[in-house]
Design a protein around this motif. Sequence first.
Motif, PDB file in Angstrom:
ATOM      1  N   MET A 200      -5.541  16.040 -11.027  1.00 10.27           N
ATOM      2  CA  MET A 200      -4.677  15.185  -9.929  1.00 10.27           C
ATOM      3  C   MET A 200      -5.350  14.017  -9.502  1.00 10.27           C
ATOM      4  O   MET A 200      -4.523  13.159  -8.968  1.00 10.27           O
ATOM      5  N   ARG A 201      -6.751  14.092  -9.276  1.00  9.75           N
ATOM      6  CA  ARG A 201      -7.341  13.070  -8.816  1.00  9.75           C
ATOM      7  C   ARG A 201      -7.143  11.693  -9.410  1.00  9.75           C
ATOM      8  O   ARG A 201      -6.735  10.685  -9.009  1.00  9.75           O
ATOM      9  N   LEU A 204      -3.595  10.516  -9.224  1.00  8.10           N
ATOM     10  CA  LEU A 204      -2.788   9.716  -8.191  1.00  8.10           C
ATOM     11  C   LEU A 204      -3.439   8.285  -8.180  1.00  8.10           C
ATOM     12  O   LEU A 204      -2.907   7.447  -7.649  1.00  8.10           O
ATOM     13  N   LYS A 205      -4.839   8.314  -8.463  1.00  9.00           N
ATOM     14  CA  LYS A 205      -5.271   6.704  -8.467  1.00  9.00           C
ATOM     15  C   LYS A 205      -4.632   5.909  -9.568  1.00  9.00           C
ATOM     16  O   LYS A 205      -4.338   4.979  -8.947  1.00  9.00           O
ATOM     17  N   MET A 208      -1.449   4.841  -7.870  1.00  6.96           N
ATOM     18  CA  MET A 208      -1.700   3.736  -7.083  1.00  6.96           C
ATOM     19  C   MET A 208      -1.827   2.388  -7.668  1.00  6.96           C
ATOM     20  O   MET A 208      -1.320   1.487  -7.132  1.00  6.96           O
ATOM     21  N   GLY A 211       1.334   0.859  -8.327  1.00 13.04           N
ATOM     22  CA  GLY A 211       2.272   0.529  -7.009  1.00 13.04           C
ATOM     23  C   GLY A 211       2.901   1.835  -6.662  1.00 13.04           C
ATOM     24  O   GLY A 211       3.731   1.913  -5.785  1.00 13.04           O
TER      25      GLY A 211
ATOM     26  N   TRP B  84      -8.852  15.403  -2.193  1.00 12.54           N
ATOM     27  CA  TRP B  84      -7.604  15.134  -1.505  1.00 12.54           C
ATOM     28  C   TRP B  84      -6.580  15.682  -1.463  1.00 12.54           C
ATOM     29  O   TRP B  84      -6.368  16.837  -2.352  1.00 12.54           O
ATOM     30  N   TYR B  86      -3.240  16.804  -2.619  1.00 13.95           N
ATOM     31  CA  TYR B  86      -2.516  15.824  -3.346  1.00 13.95           C
ATOM     32  C   TYR B  86      -1.148  16.106  -3.094  1.00 13.95           C
ATOM     33  O   TYR B  86      -0.190  15.094  -3.134  1.00 13.95           O
ATOM     34  N   GLN B  89      -0.206  13.828  -0.328  1.00 16.41           N
ATOM     35  CA  GLN B  89      -0.032  12.488  -0.966  1.00 16.41           C
ATOM     36  C   GLN B  89       0.984  11.968  -1.674  1.00 16.41           C
ATOM     37  O   GLN B  89       1.929  11.120  -1.459  1.00 16.41           O
ATOM     38  N   LEU B 107       0.191   0.664   0.720  1.00 14.84           N
ATOM     39  CA  LEU B 107       0.521   2.291   0.031  1.00 14.84           C
ATOM     40  C   LEU B 107      -0.859   2.764  -0.240  1.00 14.84           C
ATOM     41  O   LEU B 107      -0.878   4.032   0.288  1.00 14.84           O
ATOM     42  N   ILE B 111      -2.227   6.219   1.139  1.00 15.01           N
ATOM     43  CA  ILE B 111      -2.167   7.617   0.775  1.00 15.01           C
ATOM     44  C   ILE B 111      -4.025   7.880   0.808  1.00 15.01           C
ATOM     45  O   ILE B 111      -4.075   9.013   0.989  1.00 15.01           O
ATOM     46  N   PHE B 112      -4.731   7.034   0.611  1.00 10.91           N
ATOM     47  CA  PHE B 112      -6.112   7.636   0.808  1.00 10.91           C
ATOM     48  C   PHE B 112      -6.758   7.409   2.026  1.00 10.91           C
ATOM     49  O   PHE B 112      -7.658   6.840   2.187  1.00 10.91           O
ATOM     50  N   PRO B 164     -15.392   7.091  -3.006  1.00 16.06           N
ATOM     51  CA  PRO B 164     -14.793   5.786  -3.766  1.00 16.06           C
ATOM     52  C   PRO B 164     -13.759   5.137  -2.867  1.00 16.06           C
ATOM     53  O   PRO B 164     -13.921   3.860  -2.591  1.00 16.06           O
ATOM     54  N   GLU B 165     -12.598   5.733  -2.461  1.00 22.36           N
ATOM     55  CA  GLU B 165     -11.471   5.471  -1.815  1.00 22.36           C
ATOM     56  C   GLU B 165     -11.758   4.935  -0.183  1.00 22.36           C
ATOM     57  O   GLU B 165     -11.084   4.239   0.274  1.00 22.36           O
TER      58      GLU B 165
END
Lengths: 416, 307
Positions: A200-201, A204-205, A208, A211, B84, B86, B89, B107, B111-112, B164-165
């Motif tokens: 999942m990590r 989602l990254k 993004m 977009g 996170w 999810y 998100q 966005l 999200i983060f 990181p985010e």
Amino acid sequence: MNPFSTPANQNQRPLSGRLADNIMHFARVLREAGIPVGPGAVLDALDAAMMGSLRTRDDFYWTLHAVFVKRRDQREVFDQAFHVFWKKPKMLEQLMQLFFHQVARDAGEKAKQAGFRRLAEAMFDARESQSQQREKKDDIEIDASFTASAQEVLRRKDFEQMTVAEQAEARAAIARLRLLRSEIMTRRWQHAQDGAAIDMRRTLKGSMRAGGHFIDLARREKAWREPPLVVLCDISGSCSNYSRMFLHFLHALTNDRDRVQVFLFGTRLTNVTRELKRRDIDEAMAKVSGAVKDWSGGTRIGTSLREFNYRWARRVLTQGAEVLIMTDGLDREDTDTLANEMERLRRQTKRIIWLNPLLRYDGFEAVAGGIRAMMPHVDEFRPVHSLDSLRDLVVALAGPASGGHGARNWIRKALH
Amino acid sequence: MTKQVPTSIDDTLKLLRSTGYVAGRVLATVAFLSLKMGRPLFLEGEAGVGKTEIAKVLAETLGRKLIRLQCYEGLDISSAVYEWNYAAQMIEIRLAEASGELDRGRLGQDIFAERFLIRRALLQALDAPKGEAPVLLIDELDRTDEAFEAFLLEVLSDFQVTIPELGTIRAAEPPIVIITSNRTREVHDALKRRCLYHWVGYPDARRELEIVRARRPGASETLAQEVVLFVQSLRGGDLYKAPGVAETLDWVTALHELDAMSLDPQTVNDTLGVLLKYQDDISRMQGTEAKRILDQIKDEIRTMAHT
């Protein structure tokens, strides 16, 4: 802690000069005696001593102990060093006398307490002991220009029947053996293109980045890793020829892989993992023979296994460890203990491979009491008497248990 | 309410004893140094000698929150530091789509954001406001693998983690860190070097009796004495797993529940399972062996009473 930042602290609260000096000297003594004490630890010790709450000598002892000792087996050396250095000024003179005595006389004198000697050497210059170290011989390059057929013969030849030159050649061949071991699944995840689970990590990254319009699934799977390997090797008289050669194999093994633990046993158990870690084979062998007291003596497999089970098993048989036992299984003393301890070992490990040099005889049958006691608890039963058999072992370690060497076949044969 | 750390070894000793943790002066010395120098305390020892307990006691007496990280094989960042949320998100992304939000950067930031962050033990410990630094207990570190150890090394030397985010999160005030290990695996020297090391052994008879009295005040004095001597003699013997202090206390509780005022062979045999956890050990003790030890310690108590 950053070692460069500490001197500032010291300026604020200066420690009386003598004590600081002495702590520094003490640290040096510990270092010489084999406890790895870095400059960072010395600064810590100064800090700790300045906390100002030391009431008794014991407080001081445990303060330094907390800073300098990082492993349980360092306690003995620390204890002796502390008492010699801080407590008894006269002891120092005695020690000095002892040391110069030793230098003056030849070494035939009764062996002094081991820790004491080591300490004496640490406190007064190591020059003497260094000069005694043998000069390293120039490496003799092994003439590898054997013909194919000569190699063929060598590969099958029994270690016991080899000449000295052949043994040297065999050792070189062993050093070249590389192990491929089967891996087991760990509980850790790793990124994989076609993994079964969704990461999942990363998903989602990645989404993004585009977009958020597409959600492109990233996948992961469980990581695989070689399990730890524990080797128990018999060094009693009946196996000693094979175990010497096997040790060379183990040296190649420990230097090639992490998480290999090696124990030797005859009448008692010795952990030689640390000794074998030396890169240079001669140095490693010298260290091993220094550590082991019962070369080529009798054998008490049952009690040695018991010692392993009680003292080591819980520490080294973790994370799916496999066990390799090298012994001829000829223990006449107490087969009940042997059977019990094998059973206990069996319960703590996934796979036991028994290497038996007696298997070199064609007519071998599992009839001796000790062998009958061990056999039901092992997964595989293999020979270790020639280069070929070692090579087979290497292959076996890479794959699952194979039928031909399964222990059950041998039991069945013996029953018929 | 958080309290100041003790200012001397004696204070530390008093502090620990105030909640019934009977520590030796040695352990108090190391604990004091660890608090004073702001170094993690690395406790190694057999199971059931009170390693974990000391973290609980410190948290209680210093009025700090206790944050516990139980280690296991495969422990990774997402279960030790942060993860996170999810599902939330994904919903956020859908909502953004529905409302026609097209700005990629915006966005990403939405999200983060911190509200989607799930804080696990390590992050919680580093994220506490100043003046409320918690006690961080990293329990049974030997159960994880080397990779996690290496990660911990970074956390323990700088008391910061990087997401990181979001960026780097640094502790306003370093937490009080207690690490325990049962030594089923040797922990790497690099990690130990950053800590103050202490081996927690079994207590001697006198201190164990003190512990029993402090922790199980209801039990009769005879029972406490006999139990302690019995356990002490078991530890000297040839057992696969010697009982720890925790087992001693359990046993006292069990015997007390059974209304036993003193030990007799039958009760011992019936309740051995509280003390010994391996069948081999239990079968060795059952029958005459337990009686032999009992006779021996009763002799001992008698001679003690005479002198």
